[in-house]
Design a protein around this motif. Structure first.
Motif, PDB file in Angstrom:
ATOM      1  N   ALA A  62       0.830  -1.202   0.000  1.00  0.00           N
ATOM      2  CA  ALA A  62       0.000   0.000   0.000  1.00  0.00           C
ATOM      3  C   ALA A  62       0.868   1.258   0.000  1.00  0.00           C
ATOM      4  O   ALA A  62       0.545   2.255  -0.655  1.00  0.00           O
ATOM      5  N   PHE A  63       1.986   1.199   0.731  1.00  0.00           N
ATOM      6  CA  PHE A  63       2.877   2.359   0.773  1.00  0.00           C
ATOM      7  C   PHE A  63       3.532   2.591  -0.585  1.00  0.00           C
ATOM      8  O   PHE A  63       3.686   3.738  -1.028  1.00  0.00           O
ATOM      9  N   CYS A  64       3.913   1.521  -1.258  1.00  0.00           N
ATOM     10  CA  CYS A  64       4.478   1.640  -2.601  1.00  0.00           C
ATOM     11  C   CYS A  64       3.474   2.303  -3.543  1.00  0.00           C
ATOM     12  O   CYS A  64       3.820   3.204  -4.307  1.00  0.00           O
ATOM     13  N   LYS A  65       2.219   1.875  -3.472  1.00  0.00           N
ATOM     14  CA  LYS A  65       1.175   2.462  -4.302  1.00  0.00           C
ATOM     15  C   LYS A  65       1.002   3.946  -3.994  1.00  0.00           C
ATOM     16  O   LYS A  65       0.827   4.772  -4.896  1.00  0.00           O
ATOM     17  N   GLN A  66       1.061   4.300  -2.705  1.00  0.00           N
ATOM     18  CA  GLN A  66       0.920   5.704  -2.314  1.00  0.00           C
ATOM     19  C   GLN A  66       2.049   6.553  -2.877  1.00  0.00           C
ATOM     20  O   GLN A  66       1.830   7.662  -3.371  1.00  0.00           O
ATOM     21  N   LEU A  67       3.272   6.036  -2.808  1.00  0.00           N
ATOM     22  CA  LEU A  67       4.412   6.782  -3.337  1.00  0.00           C
ATOM     23  C   LEU A  67       4.292   6.994  -4.836  1.00  0.00           C
ATOM     24  O   LEU A  67       4.568   8.079  -5.350  1.00  0.00           O
TER      25      LEU A  67
END
Length: 236
Positions: A62-67
């Motif tokens: 999810a953090f990768c997607k946010q970045l």
């Protein structure tokens, strides 16, 4: 020296890994939470991220997607994902969300260093190797190799560094068919030791971003090629 940001809730990992990576000219900064990573990214420059898959607050996927959907400066920063789960599904999900590479835990630090060197080399080679021809023009698509920018009729196309390198590789030789293994070898600068499914994932991501253009053609059991006709090239 390249600055790396490690986002991993295993606090015992940071010190020995920083010590080891220092011999390869890497400076490692470690945080344990995505919120702390965002705070550091807002005020500091990092050349790449090492992102664990299992984190507090939100998982690494999810953090990768946010970045990748955030500020422009974060969209192209190379991301290498780490996870204790090394199954194919996790690798596919990580790459689909925009990670540049993937390494399962437990890992060998030397392999981590090699993979970091590869994605960083890939991120910096295109500007350094710019040739007198800096603008590749095709029907509906322009690739500015000096600025590493891609645009179509609807505006700029936001690509990760790996997506850009794959597009440029194919576009420089329109019509040539590249096998999946050949693409992996060229992009990673080493033997294709991950899985050829990674290429399919990259192409799928790029097709969505380039819609409605049909720039990438699949040849069954053969590979991929660039299919847009050229509009000529501008020399600087």
């Amino acid at each position: 020296m390249h600055r790396l940001l490690l986002i991993d809730d295993d606090e015992a990992l940071a010190a020995p890994l920083a010590h080891y990576l220092a011999r390869f000219d890497f400076e490692l900064v470690a945080v344990t939470r995505p919120s702390a990573a965002l705070a550091r990214l807002a005020v500091e420059r990092f050349d790449a991220l090492i992102l664990d898959g299992m984190l507090p607050e939100m998982d690494g996927f999810a953090f990768c997607k946010q970045l990748r959907g955030g500020q422009d400066a974060w969209r192209e920063i190379p991301i290498l994902m780490l996870t204790a789960r090394g199954d194919l599904t996790d690798r596919v999900v990580g790459l689909e969300l925009g990670a540049d590479d993937y390494l399962a835990k437990p890992f060998e630090p030397r392999e981590l260093a090699a993979r970091l060197q590869t994605i960083l080399r890939r991120a910096r080679l295109a500007p350094a190797a710019a040739t007198p021809t800096t603008l590749l023009r095709f029907e509906g698509l322009d690739i500015d190799t000096a600025r590493r920018q891609v645009s179509c009729a609807s505006g700029p196309v936001e690509l990760t560094s790996t997506e850009y390198e794959l597009l440029l590789m194919l576009a420089k030789e329109p019509g040539k068919v590249f096998s999946r293994d050949e693409i992996l070898n060229r992009l990673r600068g080493q033997e294709a030791d991950l899985f050829t499914r990674a290429v399919d994932i990259l192409v799928s991501r790029m097709r969505r971003k380039l819609e409605p253009l049909e720039a990438l053609k699949t040849l069954r059991n053969a590979g991929y090629c660039f299919a847009l006709p050229s509009r000529g090239e501008d020399a600087s």
